[in-house]
Scaffold this motif. Sequence first.
Motif, PDB file in Angstrom:
ATOM      1  N   GLY A 154       0.390   9.425  -5.588  1.00 44.54           N
ATOM      2  CA  GLY A 154       0.791  10.838  -5.614  1.00 44.54           C
ATOM      3  C   GLY A 154       1.762  11.295  -6.840  1.00 44.54           C
ATOM      4  O   GLY A 154       1.493  12.534  -7.200  1.00 44.54           O
ATOM      5  N   SER A 155       2.740  10.479  -7.055  1.00 47.95           N
ATOM      6  CA  SER A 155       3.688  10.764  -8.180  1.00 47.95           C
ATOM      7  C   SER A 155       2.759  11.170  -9.591  1.00 47.95           C
ATOM      8  O   SER A 155       3.008  12.064 -10.231  1.00 47.95           O
ATOM      9  CB  SER A 155       4.698   9.938  -8.295  1.00 47.95           C
ATOM     10  N   ILE A 179      -0.245  11.946  -9.790  1.00 48.33           N
ATOM     11  CA  ILE A 179      -1.209  13.204  -9.806  1.00 48.33           C
ATOM     12  C   ILE A 179      -0.033  14.368 -10.085  1.00 48.33           C
ATOM     13  O   ILE A 179      -0.556  15.349 -10.815  1.00 48.33           O
ATOM     14  CB  ILE A 179      -1.741  13.312  -8.391  1.00 48.33           C
ATOM     15  N   GLN A 232       0.894  -1.288  -0.010  1.00 47.19           N
ATOM     16  CA  GLN A 232      -0.034   0.112   0.165  1.00 47.19           C
ATOM     17  C   GLN A 232       0.879   1.186  -0.145  1.00 47.19           C
ATOM     18  O   GLN A 232       0.366   2.357  -0.811  1.00 47.19           O
ATOM     19  CB  GLN A 232      -0.907  -0.063   1.257  1.00 47.19           C
ATOM     20  N   GLY A 233       2.008   1.294   0.881  1.00 47.21           N
ATOM     21  CA  GLY A 233       2.713   2.520   0.866  1.00 47.21           C
ATOM     22  C   GLY A 233       3.110   2.773  -0.660  1.00 47.21           C
ATOM     23  O   GLY A 233       3.260   3.945  -1.003  1.00 47.21           O
ATOM     24  N   TRP A 234       3.827   1.899  -1.242  1.00 51.25           N
ATOM     25  CA  TRP A 234       4.158   2.230  -2.413  1.00 51.25           C
ATOM     26  C   TRP A 234       3.337   2.754  -3.598  1.00 51.25           C
ATOM     27  O   TRP A 234       3.458   3.536  -4.476  1.00 51.25           O
ATOM     28  CB  TRP A 234       4.996   1.227  -3.108  1.00 51.25           C
ATOM     29  N   ARG A 235       2.114   2.122  -3.341  1.00 49.75           N
ATOM     30  CA  ARG A 235       0.879   2.375  -4.364  1.00 49.75           C
ATOM     31  C   ARG A 235       0.568   3.896  -4.088  1.00 49.75           C
ATOM     32  O   ARG A 235       0.335   4.572  -5.076  1.00 49.75           O
ATOM     33  CB  ARG A 235      -0.373   1.674  -3.972  1.00 49.75           C
ATOM     34  N   THR A 236       0.552   4.146  -2.719  1.00 49.42           N
ATOM     35  CA  THR A 236       0.333   5.477  -2.391  1.00 49.42           C
ATOM     36  C   THR A 236       1.328   6.416  -3.217  1.00 49.42           C
ATOM     37  O   THR A 236       1.003   7.599  -3.544  1.00 49.42           O
ATOM     38  CB  THR A 236       0.203   5.694  -0.948  1.00 49.42           C
ATOM     39  N   VAL A 237       2.570   6.094  -2.880  1.00 47.44           N
ATOM     40  CA  VAL A 237       3.616   7.099  -3.564  1.00 47.44           C
ATOM     41  C   VAL A 237       3.245   6.979  -5.011  1.00 47.44           C
ATOM     42  O   VAL A 237       3.457   8.277  -5.631  1.00 47.44           O
ATOM     43  CB  VAL A 237       5.018   6.409  -3.136  1.00 47.44           C
TER      44      VAL A 237
END
Lengths: 407, 349, 510, 338
Positions: free
Chosen positions: B325-326, B328, B317-322
């Motif tokens: 954001g990137s 976007i 999940q952490g990398w997904r979120t990163v």
Amino acid sequence: MPNWKRKLSLCAAALCTAAVSLSLTAPSASAQDKKFKIYLSMSYSGNSWQSEAANIVKALAATPPYDKTVELTQVISGTDPQAQIAAYESMIAAKADGIISFPISSTALNRVIHKGCEKGVKFFMYDATVTEPCAYNVSYITAGFGENSAQALVNALGGKGKIFLSRGVPGNSVDKRHTDGAMSVFKKYPGIQVVDEYYSFWDDRTTQQETAKALAAHPDVDGIWAQAGEYGAIQALMDKGSKLVPMTGENSNGFRLALANPDFQKRGLKGVSAGSPPASAGYAFKLMMEALTGKRDLKPGNIEYPLPWVPADQVKLCKGQTFEDGCNAFPEGVVPSSFVTEVFSPTLLPELSIQSALEGKPTPGATIQPLPADVPKAADEPGINCQKCEPPADQYKLTKVQPTVNP
Amino acid sequence: MTEAHPPGATVAPAPRAQRQTERVADNRRTARLRPETITAVCVFGISILLVLGSRFVSPALGSWDHVNTIILLASFLIVVAFGQGIVIMIGGLDLSVPALITLGGVLTTSWIDASSGMSLPLIPAILLICACIGGISGLGVTLLRIPPFIMTMATGIITASAALGLTSGTPRGAAPPILTALMKASWIGIPVILLFILAFAILGSVLQGRTSYGRRLTAIGANPVAAHVAGIAVRSSVLIAYMLSAAASGFAGMMLAGYANGATLRMGDDYLLPSIAAVVIGGSSILGGSGSFVATIGGAILLTALSTVISALGIPQGWRTVIEGSIILIALLLLRENTFAFLRRRLAR
Amino acid sequence: MSVSPPRLQAVAVTKSYGATTALENVSLDLAAGEVHAVLGENGAGKSTLVKILSGVIAPNSGQMRLDGAVYAPHSILHARQAGVATAFQELSLAPNLTVAEALLLPAMKRGAFGLVSPYQTARAAAEILHRYRLDDVSPIAGIASLSLAHRQRLEIARAMHYAEKVLILDEPTAALTDVEWLFDLVRSTTAAGTAVLYISHRLAEVRTLCKQATVLRNGRSVASVGLSDASDADIFELMVGRTEMAHGRRTHSFARETRSALELNNVTGAKLKGVTLDVKEGEIVGIAALEGQGQRELFRTLVGLDKATSGQILVGGKPVQPKSPRHAIAAGLSFLPEERKVEGIFSTLSTAANIVLPVIQNISRTGFVWPALERHSAARASEGVELNPRYLDFRIADLSGGNQQKALLARAMFTGARTLLLYDPTRGVDVGTKQAIYAAIQAFADRGGSVLLYSSELTELTRLADRCLVLYGARIFEQFTGEAIEERALVAALTGHSRDPAKSKREAAA
Amino acid sequence: MSILATKAAATSHRLAPSMPARAKALLASGTGIIIVLYIILYGLYSIWDPTALTADTVLNLTNNAVPLAIAAAGQTLIVLSRGFDLSVAGVISLTNVIMAAYPLDGPLGAVESLAICLAIGGVVGLVNGFLVAVLRLQSIAATLATMIICQGLSLVILDAPGGTVADFISYDLTDVLFGVIPISGLFVAAVVVLWMICRRTAFGTGLYVVGADETAAHLSGINVKRVRILSFVIGGMLYGLAGFMLSAQTATGNPNAGASFLMLTFAAVALGGTSLSGGRGSVIASIIGAATLMLLQKVLFAGGVSSFYTGIFQGVVLVLAVVFGNVVTHFVERRGAT
């Protein structure tokens, strides 16, 4: 600003001030005699689980003889640990006898709890836990929801298939414990392939949306392992078409009814309903009161609430207002589908009815019954209910179900 | 080159400086290609590329089914972002969106009995209640001159708290069939929600771009002082904007109730930042006075498409979120006005 | 040609934005102590030239030299350090600063520990203010509390303070009522050897100060002329490329017996001390006043932006109490505001939308706007002010100030109002635009409309007004009609010197 | 014909505002109003709760308010220059998990941890500043993206709450000095002092000018880009400090720690009277605004407001504070005008 507008705003200001001061002075006027001052501190009250847990505590506090001896105040702190810290501080300052609470964080509250313990306040945590050793944790978490439900799913799938993990809140210790337990089982089966893993925040609607997203990428999924919010996963499957798949989830009434629905069973639904019971709040409250009234000598520590476990073939509809004769679900229309059924326990909480769970009212005629003498100890889980401790070697031991397929 | 350039031209070099000015009358076509139009085209373009590219993530993605899922899931955001966009257009910000979504959903499931035929008159009644709460925000902003940020935050907190108290924490009931049908039924093979969103998009864009009211909103956002001086009824227009936004949020709550067949008290929480993000990605200025609803829809679809694709990535999940954001950020950089200026220059040649 | 290099020399300076060339091969020589004028219409490239010389933007090609050394400023500050400072037309004073901060930014006086000392800054600012004869401005006053004229003075004073070698003044008199102050200071500045580049639309001023002028047209330098050799008509022709239209007093034979379109009876409040006036149908009534004599409040009261406490306003014979500009428009009063950027334009809307906005409901059908109809209506409205219809599709922010002003005048007329309230309609616009605006105003009056016109330029009033009222001390002080409207008489009245000596004395005593 | 200039003789002006003028300005500014509001609320609190004036309560209040106060101080810088910074949530989460995942004990460790937090905040701020000032993205959009990225990184570092913050930081930094002074309060005091210094540098003035009128700022010779970037960098460093103080208070890491700060910082900034459209306001007012928000919870608790309806009072107080401010400003300014 023209004149009338200024007047208007002044009037509004005066009115509001008056309203604030009126409603604020009212409760503090009530004089105290020797009552137990108990605070119920919750995170947010916005889903069935949270409000049922709070309601049964309120109902128990209003059930004789506690209606005369307990003064219960409810405080909602939202999802912000800072707010709950502040609330605890206020409660300690207000000379609380006991605080029963759903802790927002397993670790952030430790310091304030520690301070409270030093001042003689008893902290009982229900469902979620804290790692501070002077608090009582009353929870099912250590009872192995993750691994048992995972094994049940593997059994239903015959040891192979593509599955989704519908998880809880990212970065949450309970979610991690469940998922770690489940993965300990799934990893044993090379045929089980976790094709998608998403966070549904223990919420039906979010689960439905996230499952829909996952289904877009993997329409050929064979099973779903879900934490709370499972009813949303069924809805997402039904939105897609007629095919249902085996799945496990927690204790919503909607899910239990679906499991028992012969039409759904024909379409492929099978599984087990287990997981977090709001009843642990009632159990915690009764334990706390027995400890406070001196009926029980209880040392701080971790107390296990038994894991509810209802496979599809054991779903039984209740005719009355509570769990009687081994029933464990309510007919449609009696409660919302999101209603978490596990608020009752014939042995631990016979005082409760649907009214208690939905509205926080005591069951007419009921009085508080003593708890069984034996209090089950919970195992240590580092980061969940203890800080610097080792987990038991058989941490993910299966207790409710045995493997029926070999890896 | 002329006084037309505000002295800030070098601070904000690209957009203004490179626009046509009177001396160069060469090409009306390019002058007419408004930045909003370009943004809309680009946002949809990026969304389409994303959906097509998602085939590489999972073979089932990029299909018509995938598109349907995106539209369905984006539909809530589109409706909310319509209201948010109107408020941002007049230079405000509506933070009461989550509370009103919840209120709309909760009132729908608790008032409209699933079986009764009262749903048709009750739906407008609930929308009216939501609009009135929006009206309170509007009155606070116009009469008491409370900054929109604070006023809508306050009405949001109050509304959420009232909803909590009224339901004592447990919303009851189920969604009326008409809403369930809106979200789930199909008509000659086309999902009803797709048709609805299409109609909503047309109505919304007409309201924003082709009505005198929409024109007034743009004017107020561009220059509230001048709007007052030019004889526009600024207060009532602003009031109506907040009412529209609240009603839109309330309706999104109804749609959510229809989709999930029930309401929860935190059903609106996930829509505040995305609604602002959709509007801003759609090229609207957060300071007001510019933007188009079509581009906002593009922004909502882009965000939703992105989340469906990212959900399919098999990484923590952490990398997904990163990554989310990137992407976007990359989209924002691509949608920068500088990029448009470049395109426009190309077109002009 | 002198032996020593010119103070400032620009050689073949070119600046383009994308496909648009704003300035092309412009060269300029500025000798020490010279006041050199730059003339040109709006859009001729004057502002670009100013920005390049003052370091706001860099040219694409060309070279600049300051006292013979290469001069390539990369920022305002850099230019200032080199001794080149500019007073901008847009006024670069942020409203939330104090006078002292605005004067000394970004290098304020420091006290202990190298921190900015408000006291030292104020003291330094007070010195500057004194040096530039602005003693009536307090160094700790907020910019927002100052009148536009004072802000312009500050802008000029600041530029003069830093201009050791070259001073650039871009439309320095746009908001000034007292040009002699500026002239005196410019003269003393040049006496110290500073070269001055003077950009103005006002030819009379230019003639007073400058000997030499560079005329720009469409981004090119078309001529460098000695002003004593060239007539106004010559210069005008150079600037616009055609000969000036007829210039002279309004010839309309105005019928005195028509009805009053607008009447004010003893209107008091919002600073006004009992203003009584009337404007007849078909009449242009001029208002002359020095800065701060109540003219703003008069206009703002008429459109409901300020509130009158007593007195009566009659429009077309009917009493009205304008509550807001919307009511005023409904009553038939249309207002052209003072500050174009702040109170006028909607920068993100097209010119057409800007023009039709106040009465958009009239040209929309059942609430819907039809672009074709909108454009058609706007085109009709823009005919009256000679606004080229091709600008209608542009965002108004992309138009020159002059064209923006035309659009705003078109907007004011398009409301269908019978009475126009024009507040300094030609502020900062070029000669060509001025002619168009004059013609539009006269045509409006000829059609029977009435106009209340305030102007900071007396020539404008002498030329346009049928009757001219002088505001002094927030009341009508004098009235001039027809031939009596004449600059010298107006000037005297402006400062409280009446034709009637008894009255002057009373005023002086008051 | 120079009328005005010659008329005025060399009148000597005040070079500093008079005391009444200063008092009036303070009252009309957000700072004065929020101080009054805080005192009123504290008065109510001490009426309802007799322990309100004990050193323990003050320590609790201070420790609770410090992370939000510092974060709001950072947010104020960006708001003053007419921006929004959503990355506050991300930076606080990120620094919090790093403090918990890599604890460094002892005073030296605390200094190192602090430096790491400040560096993280500064780097995120630099990225924000670059995106906003140089690449001209809208601040709300750019910082939304960086916030999401930082949240993701926090989850990568710590996928569930846990870890332990070094004891020195969690115990000594939340203690009291000489029995009365909360140490965490000293950090806020340091921020206030730094702000007062900052206010008297070119950057401080530039911040206000850029927020009020970017064009005018540019033409006044202010390096607008530098001011903007610096505001994001310093703001980010303050978020880092807020994350540091939060870690000291909670003694543990939580990848979602910053989420609740997002709206609260804006509420604190707005409560302090800082204009969200830039150019007007004060860091100090935001700090007191943050303290007021935290105090409000205690006041409502002490007053025994029914938990379901707590939000209604919070909302009403928020509105009242602003209306009150508007009314006071109105009166003061009208008095000033006549």
